[in-house]
Structures are given as structure tokens and as C-alpha cells.
Design an enzyme around this catalytic site. Structure first.
Site, PDB file in Angstrom:
ATOM      1  N   THR A 108      79.211  12.470  58.569  1.00 33.86           N
ATOM      2  CA  THR A 108      77.889  12.507  59.191  1.00 33.86           C
ATOM      3  C   THR A 108      77.085  13.710  58.709  1.00 33.86           C
ATOM      4  OG1 THR A 108      78.802  11.488  61.183  1.00 33.86           O
ATOM      5  CG2 THR A 108      76.689  12.620  61.412  1.00 33.86           C
ATOM      6  N   GLU A 109      75.892  13.458  58.169  1.00 31.20           N
ATOM      7  CA  GLU A 109      74.984  14.514  57.705  1.00 31.20           C
ATOM      8  C   GLU A 109      75.667  15.492  56.751  1.00 31.20           C
ATOM      9  OE1 GLU A 109      71.695  14.408  58.470  1.00 31.20           O
ATOM     10  OE2 GLU A 109      72.110  12.568  59.579  1.00 31.20           O
ATOM     11  N   LEU A 110      76.654  15.001  56.005  1.00 33.57           N
ATOM     12  CA  LEU A 110      77.430  15.788  55.040  1.00 33.57           C
ATOM     13  C   LEU A 110      78.155  16.969  55.687  1.00 33.57           C
ATOM     14  CD1 LEU A 110      75.177  15.859  51.820  1.00 33.57           C
ATOM     15  CD2 LEU A 110      76.922  14.212  52.480  1.00 33.57           C
TER      16      LEU A 110
ATOM     17  N   TRP B 245      73.899  19.237  55.474  1.00 28.69           N
ATOM     18  CA  TRP B 245      72.739  19.255  54.569  1.00 28.69           C
ATOM     19  C   TRP B 245      71.438  19.459  55.345  1.00 28.69           C
ATOM     20  CZ3 TRP B 245      71.593  13.724  52.159  1.00 28.69           C
ATOM     21  CH2 TRP B 245      71.314  12.809  53.177  1.00 28.69           C
TER      22      TRP B 245
END
Length: 440
Positions: A146-148, A299
Site C-alpha cells: 500500500t502506497e509503497l 511514496w
């Protein structure tokens, strides 16, 4: 020969309706169907459908030289199945080309990798992988969280599940003097290869493409490929990670974003640049060094940390309460309740509570249904309160988790024993009905 690795995130949460205090214990349906349908239909028309057509055209026109990867969350797939099944068909067509990779991640685009109990994270990843395989007939072999979100601990957990490739952010405070344009490996695990986002080149497209005040405006495909070609010869990998909504939604069609993308393979060939999927990169390239990430990175926001979701008291309280009741939900056999708990794990709910302000984190805020973080918190906690009432109706609070676990294990064992006995009974009945053949 330089390689570009394109990865697009596709995610939409189930947004909550205005759920008031007086709804607790009365209304057990939490979702704003009108808003969810309206938003996804808009994005489908502006982005998903035209972007899928463009991607398919690029692959065919480039004779397979163009390749791309997607990470599509379970919650996005559920909404597409309900409101826009034609988009699912489009991704199926892309999958058939053999030049598209679908990545594994958490089903609900959740923060479960940050919770104390890793079991929910593991179950969501398995659930998501099964969803991808059932829809597109491909099994994910590379992972992006999730979201890097990434850390050494998360990498070890992902590796234990059989994945050997992960995508994450090329955070400056982690890389230091190092370049993101190499393959790295996780700390203490040389088999786990890491692909790091080139933030500058990714954000040039995702956030600066239509900015008239940007000193590089307008951005053309020729100019962009020349930048990539100008990197030192030894820097062979350029990871371009962004939201799929960049095409047509965040950067509208009139900005020329679709024409820009269509021209990329042509100029890539001129500059002797190829395209690869994450798994191909991990297979072809060796890791140059290990990367130690003791604390989670992502990120999102300037700090590239997790403060966008867990940076204030409201977010932390909501997160702790969610996973506190999750211990009991995981032991229950109620599909509706478990699905609600799953949808409430989407990280967007926590992002809407953020009180931070930063220019590069506007994607989720673009779709926020709330006027303020405090309204987001109150709505969410009201829903959690109702969910807790539903849980207690089925499992009284007087029963602790250890006692409940023992009870559920007993019930499961009894069900398994009944199933075995029923099979034995069926076998005996079939033998009894079998006709006796004469030996005369």
C-alpha cells in the site's frame, strides 16, 4: 541498454456516507453509493477506458516492445465489477498480450503491514492474489505494498510469503548519495530485490506535466526520453511509478497527456531505451547493494514516511481501535461483518483525517468526501462504534479472545469431523447400492 519500468497504481475506496452519532446501532449500512458510483464513473470515462485503449494500442504498435505493470486493489476491482465491468474487460485484453504484469498487494489497500498482528496482512495479500488470478488468469509474482510502504520488517514478511521482488520509494534519506536507478536487495536478504521509484522523473509526468510555470514546460516525449538517455551509462534502470489517474483525470486529456504517452515507445526506440515489467527487471538485473530501512517509508508527502496516515492523534486512535476489534472479527464467521471491517481498513479513511498540508499528496484529497479532517474522524469512529455493537451482539464482550478462539477451534474441528463422517456415509451408501455381478 537502459530500461524503463512503468508501474501504475489503481485504487478506489468505498467512501462512507454521512454517518451520524444517532445512526449508531440503527443503520448498519455505511457507504455512500451515489458518491462512489459518481466518482468511479467519472474516472472510468476520463481515465480507465481511454488509458486502457492507449496502452493496448502502444503494445500492438510497438510490436510488444512496450510493457507496463499495474497494481489494482480489491476494492477498486469490486467497484469496477459493479459500476464498470467494461474496464475489467479492458484489463483482460491487456493481460492477453503477455506484456502486462499485475502486482500483488493488500486487498483493501490497507495499513495492515503496520499492525501488530501480521496475519491480517498475509490474508489480504492472499485474497488479492486470488482475485487477480480469477479475473485475469495470471498469478502475481512481484509485490508492492500500500502506497509503497516499506521497511526491513515488512520485506521479511513479504519474503516469507514467497515473493522475491518488491517496489518502493527511492527516498533520499534512505539512499543518501546512492541512485534509485539500480536494483537493490533487502537488508539481510539478497533474494528480495527492490525496485525504487525515480521520484523526479515520475513526478515530472504525474504532477508537473501541465504546470505552465514549470521551467521545463511543455514536456514532450522526445525531451523526456533524452533526459533518460542522458543518465550515466551504468544507471540502466528507470522506475516510473504513478497513479493511473494521471492519465486523463489528474492530467486532463486536453493537456496532451495521452499523445505524450503514445509517443514514448517511438522515441524510446530512437534513444535505444527498452521497457520491462518488474519481474523481468528482477530476473535480468543483479542487485548492486543492500538497502537498510529500519523505519517505514512510503511514496507520499515530502518526508516519504507514514505520517500522512498515522501522523496525528485522531489517525492513531482510529487505527488502534480498528485493529483492536479486528482480533475478534478474524475469529468470526459472518461474511457481511468481515467485509465491512475489510473495507474500513482502506488507508484513505486515515488519509482523510490528516491535518498535514503538502503539494505532492493531493491525489487522495482530490477525492475526499469531507470538509475537514475532524468530520472524517467523527464519521469513521461512529461507523466503528456501530461495527463494534454488531460484533458484541454475536460475541459478548464477557468472552475474551482466548476463550473465543478455543470455542471457534472446537466448532471448526466438529465441522471437519462431520464432513469426514458424511463422506464415509456417502461411500458406504454407494457400495451398498452397487449391484452384485454373477460369476456363472
Amino acid at each position: 541498454m537502459k530500461t524503463i519500468c512503468f508501474y501504475f497504481q489503481i485504487h478506489q475506496p468505498f467512501r462512507l456516507k454521512r454517518y451520524r452519532f444517532f445512526d449508531i446501532g440503527v443503520d448498519h449500512y455505511y457507504y455512500d453509493d451515489y458518491n462512489n458510483e459518481n466518482i468511479i464513473r467519472r474516472i472510468v470515462e476520463r481515465c480507465y477506458l481511454p488509458a486502457n485503449r492507449i496502452m493496448l494500442e502502444m503494445i500492438k504498435n510497438a510490436n510488444g516492445r512496450f510493457k507496463v505493470s499495474f497494481s489494482i486493489t480489491g476494492t477498486a476491482l469490486e467497484q469496477l465489477e459493479i459500476y464498470a465491468p467494461e474496464v475489467i474487460d479492458g484489463f483482460r485484453e491487456l493481460a492477453k498480450t503477455g506484456h502486462v504484469e499485475f502486482l500483488a498487494e493488500t486487498y483493501a489497500h490497507s495499513l495492515s503491514s503496520l499492525a501488530d498482528n501480521p496475519e491480517e496482512f498475509i490474508q489480504q495479500v492472499k485474497m488479492h492474489s486470488q482475485k487477480i488470478e480469477s479475473l485475469f488468469n495470471v498469478k502475481p509474482t512481484a509485490f508492492r505494498n500500500t502506497e509503497l510502504i516499506y521497511s526491513d520488517e515488512i520485506a521479511a514478511l513479504v519474503a516469507s510469503m514467497g515473493y522475491h521482488t518488491m517496489l518502493t520509494e527511492g527516498a533520499k534519506h534512505i539512499l543518501g548519495w546512492k541512485s534509485p536507478n539500480y536494483v537493490y536487495h533487502a537488508a539481510g536478504n539478497k533474494k528480495m530485490k527492490l525496485l525504487l521509484k525515480n521520484s523526479k522523473l515520475s513526478d515530472d509526468i504525474a504532477f508537473r506535466f501541465s504546470n505552465y510555470e514549470w521551467d521545463q514546460f511543455p514536456l514532450t516525449a522526445d525531451k523526456y526520453m533524452s533526459w533518460i538517455a542522458s543518465y550515466p551509462e551504468e544507471e540502466q534502470l528507470i522506475n516510473l511509478f504513478m497513479n493511473y489517474e494521471t492519465l486523463g483525470e489528474l492530467q486532463r486529456w486536453e493537456t496532451g497527456i495521452f499523445e505524450f504517452f503514445k509517443a514514448l515507445p517511438h522515441f524510446a526506440e530512437q534513444y535505444n531505451i527498452q521497457f520491462s515489467t518488474p519481474s523481468e527487471v528482477a530476473k535480468k538485473m543483479k542487485a548492486v547493494d543492500g538497502l537498510s530501512v529500519p523505519y517505514p517509508i512510503s511514496w507520499t508527502n515530502e518526508e516519504r514516511d507514514i505520517s500522512a496516515w498515522l501522523g496525528n492523534i485522531m489517525q492513531k486512535e482510529a487505527f488502534e481501535k480498528l485493529y483492536e476489534i479486528g482480533e475478534r472479527v478474524s475469529l468470526m464467521d459472518d461474511r457481511s461483518l468481515k467485509h465491512d471491517w475489510l473495507l474500513l481498513q482502506s488507508c484513505d479513511h486515515f488519509y482523510y483525517m490528516s491535518t498535514k498540508h503538502f503539494s505532492d499528496g493531493a491525489v487522495q484529497a482530490h477525492y475526499s468526501p469531507y470538509e475537514s479532517p475532524y468530520e472524517a474522524f467523527n464519521t469513521y469512529m461512529n461507523v466503528i462504534s456501530d461495527l463494534e455493537i454488531r460484533i458484541n451482539e454475536k460475541i459478548p464482550e464477557s468472552i475474551d479472545n482466548e476463550e473465543l478462539n478455543s470455542l471457534m477451534t472446537t466448532i471448526h474441528n466438529q465441522d471437519s469431523k462431520i464432513e469426514v463422517l458424511e463422506k464415509e456415509l456417502k461411500t458406504l451408501k454407494s457400495k451398498k447400492k452397487k449391484p452384485v455381478t454373477s460369476t456363472n
